[in-house]
Design an enzyme around this catalytic site. Sequence first.
Site, PDB file in Angstrom:
ATOM      1  N   HIS A  16       7.057 118.041  27.296  1.00 17.06           N
ATOM      2  CA  HIS A  16       6.459 117.469  27.997  1.00 17.06           C
ATOM      3  C   HIS A  16       4.420 117.033  27.457  1.00 17.06           C
ATOM      4  O   HIS A  16       4.271 115.909  27.864  1.00 17.06           O
ATOM      5  CB  HIS A  16       6.741 117.628  29.338  1.00 17.06           C
ATOM      6  CG  HIS A  16       8.084 117.574  30.056  1.00 17.06           C
ATOM      7  ND1 HIS A  16       8.931 118.407  30.850  1.00 17.06           N
ATOM      8  CD2 HIS A  16       9.075 116.444  29.812  1.00 17.06           C
ATOM      9  CE1 HIS A  16       9.715 118.398  30.338  1.00 17.06           C
ATOM     10  NE2 HIS A  16       9.993 117.184  30.395  1.00 17.06           N
ATOM     11  N   LYS A  40      20.525 116.522  39.228  1.00 17.56           N
ATOM     12  CA  LYS A  40      19.515 118.007  37.980  1.00 17.56           C
ATOM     13  C   LYS A  40      20.402 119.076  39.583  1.00 17.56           C
ATOM     14  O   LYS A  40      19.705 118.966  40.535  1.00 17.56           O
ATOM     15  CB  LYS A  40      18.610 118.087  37.357  1.00 17.56           C
ATOM     16  CG  LYS A  40      18.770 116.844  36.356  1.00 17.56           C
ATOM     17  CD  LYS A  40      18.004 117.198  35.813  1.00 17.56           C
ATOM     18  CE  LYS A  40      17.476 116.726  33.861  1.00 17.56           C
ATOM     19  NZ  LYS A  40      16.036 116.396  33.526  1.00 17.56           N
ATOM     20  N   ARG A  89      13.328 111.715  22.380  1.00 18.20           N
ATOM     21  CA  ARG A  89      14.157 112.978  21.125  1.00 18.20           C
ATOM     22  C   ARG A  89      14.999 112.695  20.354  1.00 18.20           C
ATOM     23  O   ARG A  89      14.403 112.678  19.270  1.00 18.20           O
ATOM     24  CB  ARG A  89      14.030 114.090  21.590  1.00 18.20           C
ATOM     25  CG  ARG A  89      13.125 114.629  22.747  1.00 18.20           C
ATOM     26  CD  ARG A  89      13.937 115.807  23.570  1.00 18.20           C
ATOM     27  NE  ARG A  89      14.378 114.878  24.518  1.00 18.20           N
ATOM     28  CZ  ARG A  89      15.780 115.916  25.394  1.00 18.20           C
ATOM     29  NH1 ARG A  89      15.179 117.365  25.914  1.00 18.20           N
ATOM     30  NH2 ARG A  89      16.131 115.019  26.811  1.00 18.20           N
ATOM     31  N   SER A 126      14.775 120.729  29.161  1.00 16.44           N
ATOM     32  CA  SER A 126      14.282 120.931  30.493  1.00 16.44           C
ATOM     33  C   SER A 126      15.383 121.677  30.901  1.00 16.44           C
ATOM     34  O   SER A 126      15.844 123.180  31.427  1.00 16.44           O
ATOM     35  CB  SER A 126      13.768 120.888  32.531  1.00 16.44           C
ATOM     36  OG  SER A 126      12.328 120.218  31.311  1.00 16.44           O
TER      37      SER A 126
HETATM   38  O1  PNS Z   1      13.035 114.082  33.559  1.00 14.65           O
HETATM   39  P1  PNS Z   1      14.414 113.470  34.246  1.00 14.65           P
HETATM   40  O2  PNS Z   1      15.147 113.526  34.967  1.00 14.65           O
HETATM   41  O3  PNS Z   1      14.468 111.825  32.757  1.00 14.65           O
HETATM   42  O4  PNS Z   1      12.902 112.135  34.830  1.00 14.65           O
HETATM   43  C1  PNS Z   1      13.994 111.428  35.885  1.00 14.65           C
HETATM   44  C2  PNS Z   1      13.369 110.260  36.531  1.00 14.65           C
HETATM   45  C3  PNS Z   1      12.908 111.196  37.574  1.00 14.65           C
HETATM   46  C4  PNS Z   1      11.967 109.724  35.823  1.00 14.65           C
HETATM   47  C5  PNS Z   1      14.344 108.822  37.620  1.00 14.65           C
HETATM   48  O5  PNS Z   1      15.397 109.722  37.857  1.00 14.65           O
HETATM   49  C6  PNS Z   1      13.119 108.198  38.193  1.00 14.65           C
HETATM   50  O6  PNS Z   1      12.275 107.583  37.557  1.00 14.65           O
HETATM   51  N1  PNS Z   1      13.533 108.310  39.384  1.00 14.65           N
HETATM   52  C7  PNS Z   1      12.702 107.167  40.170  1.00 14.65           C
HETATM   53  C8  PNS Z   1      13.703 106.701  41.136  1.00 14.65           C
HETATM   54  C9  PNS Z   1      14.533 105.536  40.416  1.00 14.65           C
HETATM   55  O7  PNS Z   1      12.336 104.564  39.897  1.00 14.65           O
HETATM   56  N2  PNS Z   1      14.955 104.832  39.623  1.00 14.65           N
HETATM   57  C10 PNS Z   1      15.664 103.868  39.300  1.00 14.65           C
HETATM   58  C11 PNS Z   1      15.278 104.007  37.270  1.00 14.65           C
HETATM   59  S1  PNS Z   1      15.744 103.005  37.162  1.00 14.65           S
END
Ligand code: PNS
Length: 164
Positions: A16, A40, A89, A126
């Site tokens: 990150h 999660k 990744r 993570s």
């Molecule tokens: O590290 P992660 O778990 O891959 O992060 C995911 C995250 C928080 C970036 C994603 O779940 C997100 O953008 N959440 C915000 C809610 C949202 O906009 N959801 C629609 C996505 S198309």
Amino acid sequence: MRAVCPGSFDPATHGHLDIIERTATLFEHVLVAVGRNSAKNYLFDPDERVDILTEATAHLRNVAVKPLSGLLVDYCRDEGVDVVVKGLRFASDFEFELQMAQMNHALSGIETVCLPTAARWAHVSSTMVREIALLGGDVTSFVPVGVAERIRAKVAGRNEGSQR
Ligand code: PNS
């Protein structure tokens, strides 16, 4: 231009930090958006994750860390963000990120830029760091020093709690 690096960062890893540092060289201002992923089981609560990332990015003058609770596209509108930056990744990351990028674009027109994760951190996730730490393994080579200390304290606290 203003960029956002969104993620759940539970915990923040070297992978990150590498993406955030490289984003900070490409854009004038970078927001790290600390969100939640309903799939999660969290080790750190949202405030702790914001604190951890604020410490870990303190050396980066053009980076700020803020929580993300609603939709990413709304956050981008409210914070004046022009572009979403994600690390990739491997192929399975790409499939998911592509769909999210297309959905976010359909919702608001925001663009997503993907950076290839540095090869040395490609195996780090993570989810694995959490599992290794909770099962008593050593995660110090995958996360910044301050994050490793927080993980040690959190795992010790949980083990004490479970022995009561
Ligand atoms: O590290 P992660 O778990 O891959 O992060 C995911 C995250 C928080 C970036 C994603 O779940 C997100 O953008 N959440 C915000 C809610 C949202 O906009 N959801 C629609 C996505 S198309």
